[in-house]
Write an enzyme that holds these catalytic residues in place. Structure first.
Site, PDB file in Angstrom:
ATOM      1  N   VAL A   1      42.661  39.798  44.717  1.00 12.00           N
ATOM      2  CA  VAL A   1      41.868  38.507  44.826  1.00 12.00           C
ATOM      3  C   VAL A   1      40.968  37.486  44.105  1.00 12.00           C
ATOM      4  CG1 VAL A   1      39.682  38.115  47.591  1.00 12.00           C
ATOM      5  CG2 VAL A   1      41.723  39.641  47.449  1.00 12.00           C
TER       6      VAL A   1
ATOM      7  N   GLU B   1      37.381  38.661  50.501  1.00 12.13           N
ATOM      8  CA  GLU B   1      36.891  40.203  50.402  1.00 12.13           C
ATOM      9  C   GLU B   1      36.287  40.816  49.009  1.00 12.13           C
ATOM     10  OE1 GLU B   1      37.139  42.142  53.517  1.00 12.13           O
ATOM     11  OE2 GLU B   1      37.516  39.597  54.320  1.00 12.13           O
TER      12      GLU B   1
ATOM     13  N   GLN C   1      33.931  40.994  31.397  1.00 11.32           N
ATOM     14  CA  GLN C   1      32.458  40.305  31.484  1.00 11.32           C
ATOM     15  C   GLN C   1      31.456  41.566  32.068  1.00 11.32           C
ATOM     16  OE1 GLN C   1      31.866  37.507  35.078  1.00 11.32           O
ATOM     17  NE2 GLN C   1      31.029  38.446  36.135  1.00 11.32           N
TER      18      GLN C   1
ATOM     19  N   SER D   1      38.256  33.697  44.001  1.00  8.06           N
ATOM     20  CA  SER D   1      38.435  32.223  44.373  1.00  8.06           C
ATOM     21  C   SER D   1      38.919  30.880  43.844  1.00  8.06           C
ATOM     22  CB  SER D   1      36.833  31.776  44.243  1.00  8.06           C
ATOM     23  OG  SER D   1      35.590  32.662  44.593  1.00  8.06           O
TER      24      SER D   1
ATOM     25  N   GLU E   1      35.262  45.027  38.983  1.00 12.29           N
ATOM     26  CA  GLU E   1      35.667  44.923  37.764  1.00 12.29           C
ATOM     27  C   GLU E   1      37.347  44.510  37.731  1.00 12.29           C
ATOM     28  OE1 GLU E   1      37.785  49.551  38.099  1.00 12.29           O
ATOM     29  OE2 GLU E   1      36.453  50.144  38.106  1.00 12.29           O
TER      30      GLU E   1
ATOM     31  N   HIS F   1      34.126  39.906  47.249  1.00 12.21           N
ATOM     32  CA  HIS F   1      32.289  39.559  47.329  1.00 12.21           C
ATOM     33  C   HIS F   1      32.429  40.341  48.465  1.00 12.21           C
ATOM     34  CE1 HIS F   1      33.957  35.656  45.003  1.00 12.21           C
ATOM     35  NE2 HIS F   1      33.168  35.767  44.566  1.00 12.21           N
TER      36      HIS F   1
END
Ligand code: AMP
Length: 283
Positions: A184, A35, A153, A186, A148, A37
């Site tokens: 969320v 979600e 990064q 990976s 964010e 991404h």
């Protein structure tokens, strides 16, 4: 949606799009789309005529003892999600075409990339800056959306774009969270259901910080220590860092000044899984 694997072909397509006055938006990911991404793709879709999604698990941003080889790669599922989200081009190269034999050049970022997360993961942000720059040259975007969720990064990329005079607008997308507040990611698939519940402590930490600042507490390290204690006393959890920094340099801040904004950065271990999170805090 067209799937492109060769950098040269992607470049040719991007050049043609530009000649046809297409406004290009890019979203860069390591795949295992979720979600978070999809929210970036949606933002890109709203402002760009053509959306390019990149999927590449970038070896140069992983440390020797990190999860490069275990990192999830559900490519077919990603293709379906990207298509449904309205992506126009999916650029998914193999590592050999991005880092061919005798590849040598790496960007070196400055002190911003060496603090906090950069201290824990030496060379990580140099790897990120290098791949992001390469993908900027390959996809030729007008805008690029970054989450964010990876606040440091994002700051490194903003710095990079400014320092190297790149003519690309960087757009920040808010953090998408699960119902219990867990950001969320990976990497959440590595968590057991118990660890997944426990990991919501990071978000509770952010809420606690907002409450303390709302009550006009001034000592940011004191609040950070309390949050570390909250994380440490949750079964199966071990804090790595909890620190308040300024938004630009990511230098630790001691005293909360009225009306100023800070970023609370958190990292912790849940079993063998390391997660990061953050929140913007307004004093
Ligand atoms: P990754 O695939 O983890 O490298 O992430 C690709 C992009 O998605 C980065 O710009 C991340 O900051 C962003 N992203 C990852 N998780 C989230 C999330 N929960 N909410 C918003 N953006 C995210």
């Amino acid at each position: 949606m067209q799937i492109i694997t060769e950098p040269r072909q992607m470049q040719t397509i991007a050049e043609k799009l530009r000649l046809n006055r297409q406004f290009i938006g890019v979203v860069m990911t390591m795949g295992a789309l979720h979600e978070g991404h999809l929210s970036l793709i949606k933002l890109a879709r709203q402002s760009a005529g053509t959306v390019i999604l990149t999927i590449f698990v970038n070896p140069s941003q992983f440390g020797a003892n990190e999860d490069l080889h275990q990192y999830p790669r559900p490519f077919e599922q990603d293709v379906a999600l990207a298509k449904a989200a309205g992506v126009d081009y999916l650029f998914a190269p193999v590592a050999g075409s991005i880092y061919p034999e005798n590849y040598q050049t790496t960007l070196k970022c400055g002190s911003l990339s060496e603090r906090i997360e950069g201290e824990r993961r030496p060379g990580h942000f140099n790897g990120v800056a290098t791949i992001v720059t390469k993908f900027f040259h390959i996809t030729k975007p007008h805008i690029a959306i970054f989450g964010e969720k990876d606040a440091q990064q994002l700051a490194v990329i903003r710095r990079l774009v400014e320092d190297l005079n790149l003519d690309i607008k960087i757009v920040a997308a808010p953090i998408i969270r699960e119902e219990n507040g867990l950001a969320v990611s990976s990497r959440n698939i590595y968590l057991s259901s118990q660890e997944r519940n426990a990991a919501s402590i990071l978000y509770q930490g952010i809420c606690h910080a907002e409450k303390c600042i709302g009550e006009k507490q001034k000592s940011l390290p004191a609040i950070a220590t309390e949050i570390e204690r909250m994380i440490g006393s949750t079964p199966g959890c071990r804090p790595d860092y909890v620190v308040f920094v300024d938004e630009e340099r990511f230098e630790p801040v001691e005293i909360a000044e009225e009306e100023k904004e800070y970023r609370l950065l958190l990292a912790a271990w849940f079993g063998a899984v390391r997660l990061i999170d953050n929140g913007k805090i307004r004093a």
